[in-house]
Design a protein around this motif. Structure first.
Motif: not given
Length: 253
Positions: A233-253
């Motif tokens: 959704d364009g929001s910031e990707f963060i770490y230290a989530k409770e279960d360490f599982a990632n949401p869907f994401f897009v990496a780009s230049a």
């Protein structure tokens, strides 16, 4: 930055762990199943033991989250807001199949962001890392490290990195909506991010399951090379989530 004073040592640790993994690679690979039914090998366990010992010596006050640690150990380690995030052998299934597409990943998480990291690809003797100067570098074999940087979007179409084995309908739908695609290439999770960082690819959409330790080191390298990782959704990707599982994401230049 905290990571800068550890950068060279952390990269060395990934390389040494990669050598340990390769010691097991040419023999018979015995596979066990963890509680979640995912595979683990003696190489995973040996590399994890080495990395944990070395990081504890390097920075005794910084706790460690690792794929091979228990859930309770990881939750406790992440509480303080500064911790190592380790995948001692990312791509165990590829390791078992002997495809060469597996890596050692170490990142330092500060708050909810990757401050720095290192990745080593043992079968190719190739490393990607953030250095003391805050920039991203690539080293092939025993050559000198070279600084890497994302590239401007090419006019003849983007190069997309996407998994061969984990492609989802959502991923294909995302790729179809891109204005112009020149090529789709595959690599292990952390290396996908590094291909963007080195300027040989442009976008990595991930609409499938990953864990923080799969991508944190690659995310750090990509950040240092001028790229980014965002939620879909364009929001910031963060770490230290409770279960360490990632949401869907897009990496780009």
């Amino acid at each position: 930055m905290t990571y800068e004073k550890y950068a060279s040592e952390v990269y060395y640790i990934t390389k040494k762990a990669g050598n340990i993994i390769m010691d097991y690679y040419n023999g018979k690979i015995e596979v066990l199943l963890k509680k979640d039914e995912s595979p683990v090998t003696a190489a995973d366990i040996a590399a994890n033991k080495y990395i944990l010992q070395e990081l504890a010596t390097l920075a005794p006050d910084i706790p460690i989250v690792s794929e091979e640690n228990t859930e309770e150990e990881n939750k406790n380690a992440a509480k303080g807001g500064l911790f190592w995030l380790v995948d001692p052998l990312d791509g165990t299934k590829s390791y078992i199949k002997k495809t060469g597409e597996f890596t050692v990943n170490i990142a330092l998480i500060k708050g909810d962001k990757p401050e720095g990291g290192a990745i080593f690809v043992p079968a190719k003797k190739t490393g990607y890392f953030t250095a003391e100067d805050g920039n991203a570098y690539k080293q092939e074999q025993d050559g000198l490290p070279t600084q890497i940087r994302v590239r401007p979007l090419p006019e003849d179409g983007v190069v997309v990195v996407a998994s061969k084995s984990h492609r989802t309908p959502e991923t294909d739908e995302y790729i179809e909506k891109l204005p112009k695609v020149k090529e789709i290439v595959s690599a292990s999770s952390s290396v996908k991010l590094c291909l963007i960082a080195e300027g040989t690819a442009d976008v990595y959409p991930r609409f499938g399951r990953t864990m923080e330790w799969d991508i944190a080191a690659g995310h750090a390298v990509l950040n240092a090379a001028g790229g980014k990782v965002l939620n879909t959704d364009g929001s910031e990707f963060i770490y230290a989530k409770e279960d360490f599982a990632n949401p869907f994401f897009v990496a780009s230049a």
